[in-house]
Every structure is written in structure tokens, then in C-alpha cells.
Motif scaffolding. Structure first.
Motif, PDB file in Angstrom:
ATOM      1  N   SER A 162       0.820  -1.222   0.000  1.00 24.33           N
ATOM      2  CA  SER A 162       0.000   0.000   0.000  1.00 24.33           C
ATOM      3  C   SER A 162       0.848   1.263   0.000  1.00 24.33           C
ATOM      4  CB  SER A 162      -0.918   0.012   1.238  1.00 24.33           C
ATOM      5  OG  SER A 162      -1.762  -1.096   1.269  1.00 24.33           O
ATOM      6  N   ILE A 163       2.033   1.176   0.606  1.00 24.06           N
ATOM      7  CA  ILE A 163       2.868   2.368   0.810  1.00 24.06           C
ATOM      8  C   ILE A 163       3.841   2.600  -0.332  1.00 24.06           C
ATOM      9  CG2 ILE A 163       4.634   3.392   2.308  1.00 24.06           C
ATOM     10  CD1 ILE A 163       3.272   1.734   4.614  1.00 24.06           C
ATOM     11  N   ARG A 164       4.428   1.530  -0.831  1.00 29.94           N
ATOM     12  CA  ARG A 164       5.453   1.669  -1.864  1.00 29.94           C
ATOM     13  C   ARG A 164       4.881   2.302  -3.123  1.00 29.94           C
ATOM     14  NH1 ARG A 164       8.205  -4.164  -0.484  1.00 29.94           N
ATOM     15  NH2 ARG A 164       9.642  -3.380   1.122  1.00 29.94           N
ATOM     16  N   GLY A 165       5.609   3.250  -3.656  1.00 34.23           N
ATOM     17  CA  GLY A 165       5.151   3.978  -4.832  1.00 34.23           C
ATOM     18  C   GLY A 165       4.439   5.275  -4.499  1.00 34.23           C
ATOM     19  N   LEU A 166       4.166   5.527  -3.215  1.00 37.02           N
ATOM     20  CA  LEU A 166       3.524   6.770  -2.805  1.00 37.02           C
ATOM     21  C   LEU A 166       4.564   7.884  -2.668  1.00 37.02           C
ATOM     22  CD1 LEU A 166       1.033   5.562  -0.045  1.00 37.02           C
ATOM     23  CD2 LEU A 166       0.553   6.023  -2.456  1.00 37.02           C
ATOM     24  N   ASN A 167       4.106   9.117  -2.788  1.00 40.85           N
ATOM     25  CA  ASN A 167       4.944  10.298  -2.578  1.00 40.85           C
ATOM     26  C   ASN A 167       4.225  11.217  -1.597  1.00 40.85           C
ATOM     27  OD1 ASN A 167       7.086   9.794  -4.676  1.00 40.85           O
ATOM     28  ND2 ASN A 167       5.264   9.794  -5.979  1.00 40.85           N
ATOM     29  N   LEU A 168       4.724  11.232  -0.358  1.00 42.56           N
ATOM     30  CA  LEU A 168       4.105  12.028   0.692  1.00 42.56           C
ATOM     31  C   LEU A 168       4.868  13.329   0.890  1.00 42.56           C
ATOM     32  CD1 LEU A 168       3.659   9.163   3.321  1.00 42.56           C
ATOM     33  CD2 LEU A 168       1.936  10.038   1.716  1.00 42.56           C
ATOM     34  N   ARG A 196       9.900   2.110   7.782  1.00 45.76           N
ATOM     35  CA  ARG A 196      10.961   2.499   6.847  1.00 45.76           C
ATOM     36  C   ARG A 196      10.389   2.813   5.473  1.00 45.76           C
ATOM     37  NH1 ARG A 196      14.282  -1.321   9.737  1.00 45.76           N
ATOM     38  NH2 ARG A 196      13.676  -3.002   8.311  1.00 45.76           N
ATOM     39  N   ALA A 197       9.366   2.067   5.060  1.00 43.24           N
ATOM     40  CA  ALA A 197       8.715   2.356   3.778  1.00 43.24           C
ATOM     41  C   ALA A 197       8.033   3.719   3.813  1.00 43.24           C
ATOM     42  CB  ALA A 197       7.701   1.256   3.453  1.00 43.24           C
ATOM     43  N   LEU A 198       7.405   4.061   4.941  1.00 43.55           N
ATOM     44  CA  LEU A 198       6.791   5.380   5.079  1.00 43.55           C
ATOM     45  C   LEU A 198       7.846   6.489   5.024  1.00 43.55           C
ATOM     46  CD1 LEU A 198       4.177   4.607   7.888  1.00 43.55           C
ATOM     47  CD2 LEU A 198       3.638   5.404   5.562  1.00 43.55           C
ATOM     48  N   VAL A 199       8.978   6.259   5.691  1.00 40.90           N
ATOM     49  CA  VAL A 199      10.063   7.245   5.680  1.00 40.90           C
ATOM     50  C   VAL A 199      10.566   7.462   4.250  1.00 40.90           C
ATOM     51  CG1 VAL A 199      12.451   7.673   6.401  1.00 40.90           C
ATOM     52  CG2 VAL A 199      10.777   6.837   8.060  1.00 40.90           C
ATOM     53  N   GLU A 200      10.742   6.386   3.506  1.00 42.61           N
ATOM     54  CA  GLU A 200      11.235   6.492   2.134  1.00 42.61           C
ATOM     55  C   GLU A 200      10.259   7.250   1.240  1.00 42.61           C
ATOM     56  OE1 GLU A 200      11.978   2.524   0.881  1.00 42.61           O
ATOM     57  OE2 GLU A 200      13.652   2.217   2.284  1.00 42.61           O
ATOM     58  N   ALA A 201       8.965   7.177   1.571  1.00 40.86           N
ATOM     59  CA  ALA A 201       7.946   7.833   0.746  1.00 40.86           C
ATOM     60  C   ALA A 201       7.819   9.327   1.020  1.00 40.86           C
ATOM     61  CB  ALA A 201       6.593   7.163   0.970  1.00 40.86           C
ATOM     62  N   ALA A 202       8.430   9.806   2.114  1.00 40.21           N
ATOM     63  CA  ALA A 202       8.175  11.179   2.578  1.00 40.21           C
ATOM     64  C   ALA A 202       9.277  12.141   2.166  1.00 40.21           C
ATOM     65  CB  ALA A 202       8.032  11.189   4.095  1.00 40.21           C
ATOM     66  N   ALA A 203       8.864  13.315   1.710  1.00 42.65           N
ATOM     67  CA  ALA A 203       9.827  14.383   1.431  1.00 42.65           C
ATOM     68  C   ALA A 203      10.362  14.982   2.728  1.00 42.65           C
ATOM     69  CB  ALA A 203       9.173  15.468   0.575  1.00 42.65           C
ATOM     70  N   THR A 204       9.492  15.113   3.729  1.00 39.34           N
ATOM     71  CA  THR A 204       9.877  15.687   5.022  1.00 39.34           C
ATOM     72  C   THR A 204       9.498  14.718   6.130  1.00 39.34           C
ATOM     73  OG1 THR A 204       9.543  17.956   4.248  1.00 39.34           O
ATOM     74  CG2 THR A 204       9.547  17.607   6.632  1.00 39.34           C
ATOM     75  N   LEU A 205      10.472  14.406   6.978  1.00 41.34           N
ATOM     76  CA  LEU A 205      10.225  13.501   8.108  1.00 41.34           C
ATOM     77  C   LEU A 205      10.154  14.298   9.403  1.00 41.34           C
ATOM     78  CD1 LEU A 205       9.973  10.768   9.524  1.00 41.34           C
ATOM     79  CD2 LEU A 205      12.484  10.618   9.500  1.00 41.34           C
ATOM     80  N   ILE A 219      14.723  -3.239  19.126  1.00 45.43           N
ATOM     81  CA  ILE A 219      15.572  -4.175  18.396  1.00 45.43           C
ATOM     82  C   ILE A 219      15.904  -3.697  16.984  1.00 45.43           C
ATOM     83  CG2 ILE A 219      13.624  -5.530  17.508  1.00 45.43           C
ATOM     84  CD1 ILE A 219      15.362  -8.037  17.872  1.00 45.43           C
ATOM     85  N   SER A 220      15.030  -2.901  16.385  1.00 49.17           N
ATOM     86  CA  SER A 220      15.223  -2.533  14.977  1.00 49.17           C
ATOM     87  C   SER A 220      15.213  -1.021  14.787  1.00 49.17           C
ATOM     88  CB  SER A 220      14.113  -3.161  14.122  1.00 49.17           C
ATOM     89  OG  SER A 220      14.328  -2.895  12.755  1.00 49.17           O
ATOM     90  N   THR A 221      16.175  -0.544  14.000  1.00 51.53           N
ATOM     91  CA  THR A 221      16.268   0.882  13.684  1.00 51.53           C
ATOM     92  C   THR A 221      15.378   1.224  12.497  1.00 51.53           C
ATOM     93  OG1 THR A 221      18.516   1.103  14.554  1.00 51.53           O
ATOM     94  CG2 THR A 221      17.821   2.726  12.919  1.00 51.53           C
ATOM     95  N   ILE A 222      14.581   2.256  12.655  1.00 53.15           N
ATOM     96  CA  ILE A 222      13.738   2.760  11.561  1.00 53.15           C
ATOM     97  C   ILE A 222      14.534   3.711  10.682  1.00 53.15           C
ATOM     98  CG2 ILE A 222      11.648   4.045  10.990  1.00 53.15           C
ATOM     99  CD1 ILE A 222      10.666   3.282  13.878  1.00 53.15           C
ATOM    100  N   ALA A 223      15.246   4.630  11.322  1.00 54.33           N
ATOM    101  CA  ALA A 223      16.024   5.635  10.591  1.00 54.33           C
ATOM    102  C   ALA A 223      17.075   6.209  11.523  1.00 54.33           C
ATOM    103  CB  ALA A 223      15.116   6.750  10.065  1.00 54.33           C
TER     104      ALA A 223
END
Length: 264
Positions: A162-168, A196-205, A219-223
Motif C-alpha cells: 500500500s505504501i510503496r510507490g507513494l509520494n508524501l 521504513r517504507a513510510l520514511v522512504e515515501a516522505a519528502a519531510t520527516l 531491536i530494529s532501527t527505523i532511521a
């Protein structure tokens, strides 16, 4: 009041809210600053809490421990409202905004509910419910599919598709922990992948995280910290953390915390 009684009251508040301030304890317990700090030293030595600048927070749990949404929603409530209000102010009307799962981002949704023209993408059942409840005809809300985590996030292949290919334009991200080395983290591996997919889709975090998240490592790093354009936190953040964050994130916003009755 005996020391053991004071310390039990301090622990009760830490369990209930996730953290305490020295100044508040001095007032509520009617003792000196030094007495409170000695009590905190004793409790930290026992492993019952973790001291931070100006107070103490609950001890860090296992890196995979994931409290449920309801448990987290009662912690640092005033701080989260102040942070959510400030974070919502960074979102432009008529923009595409992502909101990750979490108690703070659910509050961000409340503050964005009247913002015109938003297109909202979220993997949070609670965020979607906020916008469903307000139902502005000029807003569009897309809820990802996926498997449900203890924090009520939707994760897994359906969420990723659902997220991949979006531009937020903007993503407002809630996190479990933030650390100078580990960055922004979560205790859930699948939720980390979705975030991480949401972060990749966003111009501004924009990361929305209260002071108790500093020093906590899931346990896991998002960014990494330097991927964050704006970090919104509260005035309880330790001075050393402010310095470290100011050097790494694009912009640090520290909100003043007031009781919600005064926040408007």
C-alpha cells in the motif's frame, strides 16, 4: 513519611505515567530536593527506574518488549498533547501526509482533523478512526491493510504494498525509542519495515517523541537521527540529549508542557 513509603509513591507514579520530575515530587511529597534525589538514587540502584535530567523514567525493558496501545496512552499525556499540537502545526493544508501508528501520532490526528484538503496515509487503526469520526468531505484517508501488532499498527506485505510507490509531503512518525547511536527504533521487526517504507515515501520527516524515549533502544532501527528533518519533543528532554539531537537532526522543536486544560 518513611523513606520506603515515599519511594513506593514515586514508583507508583512512574508505573502510572512512565516518568516523574524532581520538582513535582518535591511539591507533592513535601520534602527537599536532596531527599527526592536520594530516593531516586536508591530506586535506580534497585533497577526500579532510570534517572534522567530533572527526574526519572521507567527502566528500559527488553529490546523486543512492546506495550499495547492502551498501556502507552496513559504515559506522558500532557507531553504528548503538547508535542502532537506542535507536530500538527507543521503539516500544510491540502498536502499528502503520512501518520505512523502510535499514541502520539493518534493525538496528531486529533489536531489535524479540521485541516482542509488533507490526503492522509496511515497504518494506524486509531488514526483512521479519528478521521472517520470527523469525516470532512475534503479529506481523503487511506488505511493500509496488514497484520495487527500490539500497538495496533498494520504491518506486513499488504501494508508495504500500500505504501510503496507513494509520494508524501510529510510523514509524522512515532517511535519507541531514540538513541544517539541506534537512531529511531521500534521493538517490532515488521513494524520497523513498514515505518521504513513510510520514511522512504516522505519528502519531510517529522518525528514526534516525548523525552522518555531518549536512551531507549528497540531491536530494529527505523532511521538514523540525521534522516529526521524536524524532531518535536518536550522540555523534559535532558540537556545532553538536546545537544546531541541539535547536532544530528535538521531542526529540534522543544515544546513547553502545560496541563491540557491550559493548552487550549
Amino acid at each position: 513519611m518513611l523513606a520506603a513509603q515515599r519511594q513506593e509513591l514515586i514508583l507508583e507514579q512512574v508505573r502510572r505515567t512512565g516518568g516523574v520530575r524532581v520538582a513535582d515530587l518535591v511539591e507533592s511529597l513535601a520534602v527537599s530536593d536532596m531527599t527526592v534525589r536520594r530516593d531516586l538514587d536508591v530506586l535506580e540502584h534497585r533497577g526500579s527506574l532510570r534517572k534522567v535530567h530533572g527526574g526519572a523514567v521507567a527502566p528500559e525493558g527488553p529490546r523486543t518488549e512492546e506495550p499495547g496501545f492502551e498501556a502507552k496512552s496513559t504515559r506522558q499525556e500532557d507531553e504528548k498533547h503538547a508535542i502532537a499540537r506542535a507536530a500538527a502545526g507543521l503539516v500544510e493544508p491540502h498536502s499528502a501526509v503520512g501518520l505512523s501508528a502510535g499514541t502520539t501520532t493518534a493525538l496528531v490526528a486529533e489536531y489535524l482533523a479540521d485541516t482542509p484538503g488533507l490526503t492522509v496515509v496511515t497504518n494506524s487503526l486509531h488514526v483512521a478512526e479519528v478521521f472517520h469520526r470527523t469525516a470532512r468531505p475534503d479529506q481523503t484517508v487511506a488505511l493500509t491493510g496488514g497484520f495487527r501488532t500490539p500497538s495496533d499498527a498494520l504491518v506486513g506485505p499488504l501494508a508495504l504494498a500500500s505504501i510503496r510507490g507513494l509520494n508524501l509531503d510529510t510523514l509524522v512518525l512515532g517511535v519507541h525509542g531514540m538513541h544517539e547511536r541506534a537512531g529511531f527504533t521500534t521493538p517490532n521487526l515488521m513494524e520497523s519495515e513498514t515505518n521504513r517504507a513510510l520514511v522512504e515515501a516522505a519528502a519531510t520527516l517529522v518525528v514526534a517523541a516525548d523525552h522518555s524515549k531518549w536512551g531507549t533502544v528497540g531491536i530494529s532501527t527505523i532511521a538514523p537521527l540525521d534522516r529526521c528533518d524536524v524532531l518535536v519533543t518536550d522540555s523534559g528532554i535532558p540537556d545532553a540529549a538536546r545537544a546531541a539531537l541539535s547536532e544530528r537532526v535538521g531542526r529540534l522543536v522543544v515544546t513547553d508542557v502545560r496541563p491540557r486544560t491550559e493548552q487550549g
